[in-house]
Design a protein around this motif. Structure first.
Motif, PDB file in Angstrom:
ATOM      1  N   GLY A  77       8.747   3.230   7.215  1.00 56.12           N
ATOM      2  CA  GLY A  77       7.944   2.115   7.715  1.00 56.12           C
ATOM      3  C   GLY A  77       8.737   0.821   7.676  1.00 56.12           C
ATOM      4  O   GLY A  77       8.659   0.009   8.595  1.00 56.12           O
ATOM      5  N   ASN A 146      -3.344  -4.845   3.190  1.00 53.07           N
ATOM      6  CA  ASN A 146      -3.045  -3.901   2.105  1.00 53.07           C
ATOM      7  C   ASN A 146      -2.280  -4.629   1.014  1.00 53.07           C
ATOM      8  O   ASN A 146      -1.193  -5.106   1.280  1.00 53.07           O
ATOM      9  CB  ASN A 146      -2.192  -2.760   2.681  1.00 53.07           C
ATOM     10  CG  ASN A 146      -1.546  -1.939   1.603  1.00 53.07           C
ATOM     11  OD1 ASN A 146      -2.174  -1.621   0.613  1.00 53.07           O
ATOM     12  ND2 ASN A 146      -0.284  -1.632   1.762  1.00 53.07           N
ATOM     13  N   ASP A 171       0.803  -4.464  11.804  1.00 50.53           N
ATOM     14  CA  ASP A 171       1.132  -3.321  10.948  1.00 50.53           C
ATOM     15  C   ASP A 171      -0.152  -2.493  10.839  1.00 50.53           C
ATOM     16  O   ASP A 171      -1.100  -2.900  10.167  1.00 50.53           O
ATOM     17  CB  ASP A 171       1.606  -3.811   9.573  1.00 50.53           C
ATOM     18  CG  ASP A 171       2.017  -2.658   8.667  1.00 50.53           C
ATOM     19  OD1 ASP A 171       1.488  -1.541   8.852  1.00 50.53           O
ATOM     20  OD2 ASP A 171       2.841  -2.879   7.768  1.00 50.53           O
ATOM     21  N   THR A 195       4.854   7.356   6.902  1.00 49.37           N
ATOM     22  CA  THR A 195       4.929   7.983   5.584  1.00 49.37           C
ATOM     23  C   THR A 195       3.520   8.285   5.059  1.00 49.37           C
ATOM     24  O   THR A 195       3.320   9.230   4.297  1.00 49.37           O
ATOM     25  CB  THR A 195       5.604   6.985   4.596  1.00 49.37           C
ATOM     26  OG1 THR A 195       6.822   6.520   5.170  1.00 49.37           O
ATOM     27  CG2 THR A 195       5.820   7.578   3.239  1.00 49.37           C
ATOM     28  N   LYS A 196       2.563   7.454   5.484  1.00 50.73           N
ATOM     29  CA  LYS A 196       1.194   7.538   4.947  1.00 50.73           C
ATOM     30  C   LYS A 196       0.381   8.568   5.736  1.00 50.73           C
ATOM     31  O   LYS A 196       0.787   9.701   5.837  1.00 50.73           O
ATOM     32  CB  LYS A 196       0.543   6.158   4.981  1.00 50.73           C
ATOM     33  CG  LYS A 196       1.466   5.000   4.645  1.00 50.73           C
ATOM     34  CD  LYS A 196       1.883   4.960   3.207  1.00 50.73           C
ATOM     35  CE  LYS A 196       2.551   3.646   2.893  1.00 50.73           C
ATOM     36  NZ  LYS A 196       3.678   3.739   1.976  1.00 50.73           N
TER      37      LYS A 196
END
Ligand code: PLP
Length: 353
Positions: A77, A146, A171, A195-196
Protein backbone atom coordinates in the motif's frame (compact mmCIF):
# COMPACT_ATOMS: atom_id res chain seq x y z
CA UNK A 1 -25.35 -6.05 -2.88
CA UNK A 2 -26.54 -3.60 -5.57
CA UNK A 3 -26.97 -4.59 -9.22
CA UNK A 4 -24.05 -2.34 -10.04
CA UNK A 5 -21.79 -4.17 -7.55
CA UNK A 6 -22.98 -7.54 -8.88
CA UNK A 7 -21.95 -6.46 -12.38
CA UNK A 8 -18.49 -5.44 -11.16
CA UNK A 9 -18.05 -8.75 -9.36
CA UNK A 10 -19.14 -10.69 -12.44
CA UNK A 11 -16.66 -8.70 -14.53
CA UNK A 12 -13.91 -9.46 -12.03
CA UNK A 13 -14.68 -13.17 -11.69
CA UNK A 14 -14.74 -13.57 -15.46
CA UNK A 15 -11.93 -11.16 -16.32
CA UNK A 16 -9.85 -14.13 -17.54
CA UNK A 17 -12.49 -16.31 -19.12
CA UNK A 18 -13.06 -14.26 -22.28
CA UNK A 19 -9.43 -14.45 -23.37
CA UNK A 20 -8.76 -18.13 -22.62
CA UNK A 21 -8.08 -20.62 -25.42
CA UNK A 22 -9.04 -24.28 -25.00
CA UNK A 23 -6.53 -25.99 -22.71
CA UNK A 24 -5.33 -22.83 -20.94
CA UNK A 25 -5.41 -22.78 -17.11
CA UNK A 26 -8.36 -21.13 -15.36
CA UNK A 27 -6.14 -19.71 -12.61
CA UNK A 28 -3.35 -17.34 -13.66
CA UNK A 29 0.03 -19.10 -13.94
CA UNK A 30 2.75 -17.76 -11.62
CA UNK A 31 5.30 -16.51 -14.13
CA UNK A 32 8.68 -15.95 -12.51
CA UNK A 33 11.03 -14.48 -15.04
CA UNK A 34 13.35 -11.51 -15.16
CA UNK A 35 13.69 -11.70 -18.95
CA UNK A 36 11.59 -12.58 -21.98
CA UNK A 37 12.84 -13.79 -25.34
CA UNK A 38 13.53 -10.56 -27.18
CA UNK A 39 15.50 -10.57 -30.39
CA UNK A 40 15.81 -7.69 -32.80
CA UNK A 41 13.48 -4.71 -32.58
CA UNK A 42 11.37 -4.97 -29.37
CA UNK A 43 7.89 -5.55 -30.83
CA UNK A 44 6.27 -6.96 -27.69
CA UNK A 45 5.34 -5.31 -24.36
CA UNK A 46 7.07 -8.27 -22.64
CA UNK A 47 10.59 -6.88 -22.60
CA UNK A 48 11.88 -7.08 -19.03
CA UNK A 49 10.54 -8.24 -15.68
CA UNK A 50 10.79 -4.79 -14.11
CA UNK A 51 8.29 -3.44 -16.65
CA UNK A 52 5.65 -6.12 -16.99
CA UNK A 53 4.68 -9.59 -15.79
CA UNK A 54 1.68 -11.77 -16.78
CA UNK A 55 0.74 -12.69 -13.19
CA UNK A 56 0.84 -9.02 -12.17
CA UNK A 57 -1.33 -8.28 -15.19
CA UNK A 58 -3.87 -10.91 -14.07
CA UNK A 59 -4.17 -9.25 -10.63
CA UNK A 60 -4.45 -5.83 -12.30
CA UNK A 61 -7.20 -7.06 -14.64
CA UNK A 62 -9.25 -8.31 -11.67
CA UNK A 63 -8.80 -5.01 -9.78
CA UNK A 64 -9.52 -3.03 -12.97
CA UNK A 65 -12.90 -4.77 -13.24
CA UNK A 66 -13.79 -3.61 -9.71
CA UNK A 67 -12.48 -0.07 -10.10
CA UNK A 68 -13.77 0.38 -13.68
CA UNK A 69 -10.56 2.32 -14.24
CA UNK A 70 -6.94 1.94 -15.28
CA UNK A 71 -4.97 0.18 -12.54
CA UNK A 72 -1.29 -0.14 -11.65
CA UNK A 73 -0.33 -2.70 -8.98
CA UNK A 74 2.41 -2.15 -6.40
CA UNK A 75 4.24 -4.33 -3.87
CA UNK A 76 2.55 -2.63 -0.88
CA UNK A 77 0.00 0.00 0.00
CA UNK A 78 2.81 2.43 0.83
CA UNK A 79 4.38 1.86 -2.59
CA UNK A 80 0.98 2.74 -4.13
CA UNK A 81 0.70 5.83 -1.90
CA UNK A 82 4.20 6.94 -2.90
CA UNK A 83 3.27 6.52 -6.58
CA UNK A 84 0.02 8.46 -6.01
CA UNK A 85 1.91 11.37 -4.46
CA UNK A 86 4.63 11.32 -7.14
CA UNK A 87 1.93 11.55 -9.82
CA UNK A 88 0.00 14.42 -8.23
CA UNK A 89 2.34 16.60 -6.11
CA UNK A 90 5.05 18.86 -7.52
CA UNK A 91 7.76 20.96 -5.88
CA UNK A 92 6.19 24.00 -4.22
CA UNK A 93 2.82 22.28 -3.70
CA UNK A 94 0.88 21.96 -0.48
CA UNK A 95 -0.88 18.69 0.26
CA UNK A 96 -3.79 18.47 2.72
CA UNK A 97 -3.89 15.18 4.64
CA UNK A 98 -6.09 13.82 7.43
CA UNK A 99 -4.43 14.09 10.84
CA UNK A 100 -6.48 11.03 11.87
CA UNK A 101 -5.58 8.98 8.77
CA UNK A 102 -2.90 6.36 8.18
CA UNK A 103 0.19 7.88 9.84
CA UNK A 104 2.88 6.55 7.48
CA UNK A 105 1.44 8.66 4.62
CA UNK A 106 2.12 11.72 6.80
CA UNK A 107 5.62 10.45 7.65
CA UNK A 108 6.36 10.09 3.92
CA UNK A 109 5.35 13.71 3.32
CA UNK A 110 6.90 15.12 6.49
CA UNK A 111 10.23 13.29 6.57
CA UNK A 112 10.93 12.63 2.89
CA UNK A 113 8.91 14.71 0.43
CA UNK A 114 9.36 17.95 2.41
CA UNK A 115 13.02 17.81 1.31
CA UNK A 116 11.66 18.01 -2.27
CA UNK A 117 9.66 21.15 -1.44
CA UNK A 118 6.32 19.34 -1.08
CA UNK A 119 4.59 20.34 2.15
CA UNK A 120 1.67 19.10 4.17
CA UNK A 121 -1.06 20.41 6.39
CA UNK A 122 -2.87 17.88 8.54
CA UNK A 123 -6.43 18.42 9.79
CA UNK A 124 -9.02 16.00 11.21
CA UNK A 125 -11.23 14.28 8.62
CA UNK A 126 -14.30 15.87 10.19
CA UNK A 127 -12.84 19.34 9.44
CA UNK A 128 -12.45 18.77 5.67
CA UNK A 129 -15.98 20.06 5.02
CA UNK A 130 -15.40 23.37 6.85
CA UNK A 131 -11.80 24.08 5.77
CA UNK A 132 -10.84 26.39 2.93
CA UNK A 133 -9.33 23.93 0.45
CA UNK A 134 -8.29 26.48 -2.14
CA UNK A 135 -4.55 26.62 -1.41
CA UNK A 136 -3.96 22.88 -1.88
CA UNK A 137 -2.68 21.19 -5.03
CA UNK A 138 -3.52 17.74 -3.63
CA UNK A 139 -6.30 16.85 -1.20
CA UNK A 140 -5.65 13.45 0.38
CA UNK A 141 -8.81 11.83 1.74
CA UNK A 142 -9.41 8.78 3.92
CA UNK A 143 -13.07 8.14 4.69
CA UNK A 144 -13.66 6.40 7.01
CA UNK A 145 -10.35 7.59 8.42
CA UNK A 146 -8.07 5.00 9.91
CA UNK A 147 -7.99 4.56 12.86
CA UNK A 148 -10.37 7.38 13.89
CA UNK A 149 -13.29 6.13 11.70
CA UNK A 150 -14.59 9.63 10.93
CA UNK A 151 -16.21 10.48 7.62
CA UNK A 152 -16.13 13.27 5.04
CA UNK A 153 -17.88 13.77 1.70
CA UNK A 154 -15.70 12.80 -1.26
CA UNK A 155 -18.31 14.28 -3.61
CA UNK A 156 -18.30 17.74 -2.07
CA UNK A 157 -14.48 17.81 -1.74
CA UNK A 158 -14.18 16.80 -5.41
CA UNK A 159 -16.64 19.53 -6.42
CA UNK A 160 -14.57 22.18 -4.60
CA UNK A 161 -11.34 20.78 -6.03
CA UNK A 162 -12.70 21.09 -9.57
CA UNK A 163 -12.97 24.85 -9.12
CA UNK A 164 -9.28 25.15 -8.13
CA UNK A 165 -7.70 22.38 -10.21
CA UNK A 166 -6.60 20.43 -7.12
CA UNK A 167 -6.25 16.67 -7.42
CA UNK A 168 -8.31 14.57 -5.02
CA UNK A 169 -6.71 11.29 -3.97
CA UNK A 170 -8.65 8.81 -1.83
CA UNK A 171 -7.04 6.07 0.23
CA UNK A 172 -9.89 3.55 -0.07
CA UNK A 173 -8.23 0.75 1.90
CA UNK A 174 -10.84 0.49 4.66
CA UNK A 175 -13.84 0.02 2.33
CA UNK A 176 -12.52 -1.42 -0.99
CA UNK A 177 -14.24 -0.63 -4.32
CA UNK A 178 -17.13 -2.93 -3.39
CA UNK A 179 -18.23 -0.68 -0.53
CA UNK A 180 -17.16 2.74 -1.84
CA UNK A 181 -16.19 3.93 -5.34
CA UNK A 182 -14.36 7.25 -4.97
CA UNK A 183 -13.81 7.65 -8.73
CA UNK A 184 -17.61 7.66 -9.25
CA UNK A 185 -17.82 10.42 -6.62
CA UNK A 186 -15.36 12.65 -8.48
CA UNK A 187 -11.94 11.67 -7.06
CA UNK A 188 -9.02 11.76 -9.49
CA UNK A 189 -7.05 8.88 -8.05
CA UNK A 190 -7.61 5.97 -5.68
CA UNK A 191 -4.81 4.36 -3.69
CA UNK A 192 -5.31 1.16 -1.73
CA UNK A 193 -3.44 -1.15 0.55
CA UNK A 194 -4.55 -4.49 -0.88
CA UNK A 195 -2.62 -6.12 1.94
CA UNK A 196 -5.90 -5.74 3.85
CA UNK A 197 -9.36 -6.86 2.66
CA UNK A 198 -8.59 -7.04 -1.06
CA UNK A 199 -6.06 -9.88 -0.63
CA UNK A 200 -7.80 -10.78 2.61
CA UNK A 201 -5.71 -13.61 4.03
CA UNK A 202 -2.94 -11.64 5.77
CA UNK A 203 -0.32 -13.55 3.78
CA UNK A 204 1.11 -10.90 1.45
CA UNK A 205 1.68 -7.19 0.99
CA UNK A 206 0.15 -5.46 -2.04
CA UNK A 207 -1.28 -2.17 -3.26
CA UNK A 208 -2.78 -0.48 -6.27
CA UNK A 209 -3.48 2.89 -7.83
CA UNK A 210 -6.63 3.39 -9.95
CA UNK A 211 -7.58 6.35 -12.11
CA UNK A 212 -9.73 7.28 -15.10
CA UNK A 213 -7.38 10.16 -15.98
CA UNK A 214 -5.09 9.00 -18.77
CA UNK A 215 -2.33 11.54 -17.96
CA UNK A 216 -2.27 10.49 -14.29
CA UNK A 217 -2.24 6.83 -15.30
CA UNK A 218 0.81 7.40 -17.53
CA UNK A 219 2.63 9.14 -14.66
CA UNK A 220 1.86 6.32 -12.21
CA UNK A 221 2.87 3.65 -14.72
CA UNK A 222 6.13 5.42 -15.51
CA UNK A 223 6.87 5.87 -11.81
CA UNK A 224 6.54 2.12 -11.25
CA UNK A 225 8.70 1.30 -14.23
CA UNK A 226 11.57 3.65 -13.42
CA UNK A 227 11.44 3.25 -9.64
CA UNK A 228 11.43 -0.53 -10.02
CA UNK A 229 8.41 -1.10 -7.81
CA UNK A 230 6.64 -3.87 -9.71
CA UNK A 231 5.03 -6.42 -7.36
CA UNK A 232 6.16 -9.99 -7.04
CA UNK A 233 4.32 -12.60 -9.21
CA UNK A 234 3.59 -14.87 -6.24
CA UNK A 235 2.00 -12.03 -4.25
CA UNK A 236 0.04 -11.12 -7.39
CA UNK A 237 -1.27 -14.71 -7.57
CA UNK A 238 -2.32 -14.56 -3.90
CA UNK A 239 -4.10 -11.24 -4.43
CA UNK A 240 -5.88 -12.58 -7.52
CA UNK A 241 -6.96 -15.64 -5.58
CA UNK A 242 -8.11 -13.53 -2.62
CA UNK A 243 -10.14 -11.23 -4.84
CA UNK A 244 -12.21 -14.15 -6.10
CA UNK A 245 -13.86 -14.34 -2.63
CA UNK A 246 -13.82 -10.64 -1.78
CA UNK A 247 -17.60 -10.24 -1.92
CA UNK A 248 -18.24 -13.31 0.26
CA UNK A 249 -15.62 -12.29 2.80
CA UNK A 250 -16.91 -8.72 2.99
CA UNK A 251 -20.47 -9.91 3.50
CA UNK A 252 -19.47 -11.97 6.54
CA UNK A 253 -17.05 -9.37 7.89
CA UNK A 254 -19.60 -6.55 7.66
CA UNK A 255 -22.36 -8.75 9.13
CA UNK A 256 -20.03 -9.64 12.01
CA UNK A 257 -19.16 -5.96 12.58
CA UNK A 258 -22.85 -5.03 12.65
CA UNK A 259 -23.68 -7.87 15.08
CA UNK A 260 -20.84 -6.76 17.37
CA UNK A 261 -22.01 -3.14 17.24
CA UNK A 262 -25.56 -4.20 18.17
CA UNK A 263 -24.39 -6.24 21.14
CA UNK A 264 -21.54 -4.06 22.42
CA UNK A 265 -22.93 -0.55 21.97
CA UNK A 266 -24.20 -0.25 25.53
CA UNK A 267 -21.78 -2.66 27.19
CA UNK A 268 -20.57 -1.45 30.58
CA UNK A 269 -16.92 -2.33 29.82
CA UNK A 270 -16.85 -0.08 26.77
CA UNK A 271 -16.72 3.69 27.22
CA UNK A 272 -17.35 4.52 23.57
CA UNK A 273 -18.02 2.56 20.39
CA UNK A 274 -17.30 4.00 16.95
CA UNK A 275 -18.73 2.48 13.78
CA UNK A 276 -19.09 4.49 10.59
CA UNK A 277 -22.20 2.51 9.57
CA UNK A 278 -20.36 0.64 6.84
CA UNK A 279 -17.44 -1.77 6.69
CA UNK A 280 -15.83 -4.18 9.09
CA UNK A 281 -13.70 -1.95 11.35
CA UNK A 282 -14.97 -0.87 14.77
CA UNK A 283 -13.38 1.44 17.36
CA UNK A 284 -13.79 0.41 21.01
CA UNK A 285 -12.62 2.70 23.81
CA UNK A 286 -11.76 0.99 27.11
CA UNK A 287 -11.10 2.72 30.43
CA UNK A 288 -7.33 2.58 30.01
CA UNK A 289 -4.40 0.94 28.24
CA UNK A 290 -4.24 -2.05 30.62
CA UNK A 291 -7.88 -2.97 30.16
CA UNK A 292 -7.66 -2.60 26.39
CA UNK A 293 -4.56 -4.83 26.21
CA UNK A 294 -6.21 -7.41 28.47
CA UNK A 295 -9.26 -7.53 26.19
CA UNK A 296 -7.10 -8.09 23.08
CA UNK A 297 -4.84 -10.70 24.66
CA UNK A 298 -7.53 -12.63 26.56
CA UNK A 299 -10.08 -13.06 23.78
CA UNK A 300 -9.54 -16.39 21.98
CA UNK A 301 -11.43 -15.10 18.91
CA UNK A 302 -9.06 -12.17 18.38
CA UNK A 303 -5.59 -12.13 16.85
CA UNK A 304 -3.48 -9.45 18.52
CA UNK A 305 -1.89 -7.87 15.49
CA UNK A 306 -1.58 -4.69 13.52
CA UNK A 307 -3.32 -4.32 10.16
CA UNK A 308 -6.94 -5.24 9.39
CA UNK A 309 -9.23 -6.70 6.75
CA UNK A 310 -8.16 -10.35 7.14
CA UNK A 311 -10.30 -13.46 7.54
CA UNK A 312 -9.42 -13.57 11.27
CA UNK A 313 -10.81 -11.00 13.64
CA UNK A 314 -7.88 -8.91 14.84
CA UNK A 315 -7.37 -5.95 17.11
CA UNK A 316 -4.77 -3.52 18.35
CA UNK A 317 -4.42 -0.45 20.53
CA UNK A 318 -3.55 2.29 18.07
CA UNK A 319 -2.05 4.69 20.63
CA UNK A 320 0.95 2.31 20.67
CA UNK A 321 1.91 3.81 17.28
CA UNK A 322 1.30 7.39 18.42
CA UNK A 323 -2.09 7.82 16.68
CA UNK A 324 -4.21 10.64 18.09
CA UNK A 325 -6.68 8.34 19.87
CA UNK A 326 -7.23 7.61 23.60
CA UNK A 327 -4.82 5.12 25.25
CA UNK A 328 -7.70 2.67 25.67
CA UNK A 329 -8.83 2.88 22.00
CA UNK A 330 -8.86 -0.49 20.24
CA UNK A 331 -9.31 -0.83 16.48
CA UNK A 332 -11.09 -4.10 15.91
CA UNK A 333 -11.33 -5.64 12.45
CA UNK A 334 -14.17 -8.15 12.21
CA UNK A 335 -13.18 -11.32 10.40
CA UNK A 336 -15.04 -14.22 8.78
CA UNK A 337 -15.70 -16.32 11.90
CA UNK A 338 -19.25 -17.63 12.44
CA UNK A 339 -21.16 -14.64 13.83
CA UNK A 340 -22.62 -16.24 16.96
CA UNK A 341 -19.30 -17.78 18.00
CA UNK A 342 -17.46 -14.50 17.50
CA UNK A 343 -19.99 -12.39 19.40
CA UNK A 344 -20.14 -14.91 22.28
CA UNK A 345 -16.35 -15.08 22.61
CA UNK A 346 -16.04 -11.30 22.66
CA UNK A 347 -18.90 -10.87 25.14
CA UNK A 348 -17.41 -13.52 27.44
CA UNK A 349 -14.05 -11.75 27.42
CA UNK A 350 -15.69 -8.40 28.19
CA UNK A 351 -17.50 -9.98 31.16
CA UNK A 352 -14.20 -11.28 32.52
CA UNK A 353 -12.31 -7.96 32.41
C1 PLP B 1 -5.43 3.15 5.33
C2 PLP B 1 -4.10 2.54 5.01
N1 PLP B 1 -3.44 2.93 3.89
C3 PLP B 1 -2.25 2.41 3.57
C4 PLP B 1 -1.62 1.48 4.37
C5 PLP B 1 -0.27 0.96 3.97
O1 PLP B 1 -0.38 -0.28 3.40
P1 PLP B 1 0.81 -1.39 3.38
O2 PLP B 1 0.99 -1.82 4.79
O3 PLP B 1 0.28 -2.41 2.46
O4 PLP B 1 2.03 -0.69 2.85
C6 PLP B 1 -2.25 1.04 5.52
C7 PLP B 1 -1.60 0.02 6.38
O5 PLP B 1 -1.95 -0.20 7.49
C8 PLP B 1 -3.51 1.59 5.86
O6 PLP B 1 -4.14 1.22 6.97
Amino acid sequence: MSKESSDLIMDMLHARSGSLENGEPISPPIVTTAKYKLSGTPDTPYTYGRDINPTVEAAEAAIRALEQASVVAFPSGMAAITAGLMATANAGDRVLVPSDGYYVSRVLLEDILSAHDIHLDAIPTKAFSTTDLRSYAVIWVETPSNPGLDLCSIRSIAETAKTTGAKVVVDNTTLTPLLQRPLDLGADLVVSSDTKAMAGHSDCLYGHVATRDEALFEKVWKWRKVSGSIPDPFASFLVHRGLMTLELRLQRMCANAEALVDRLEDHAAIQALKYPGIGFVIGLTFADEAQAERFIDDCPAIFASTSFGGIHTSAERRARWGDAVPDGYVRLSAGCEPTDALVSAIEATLESL
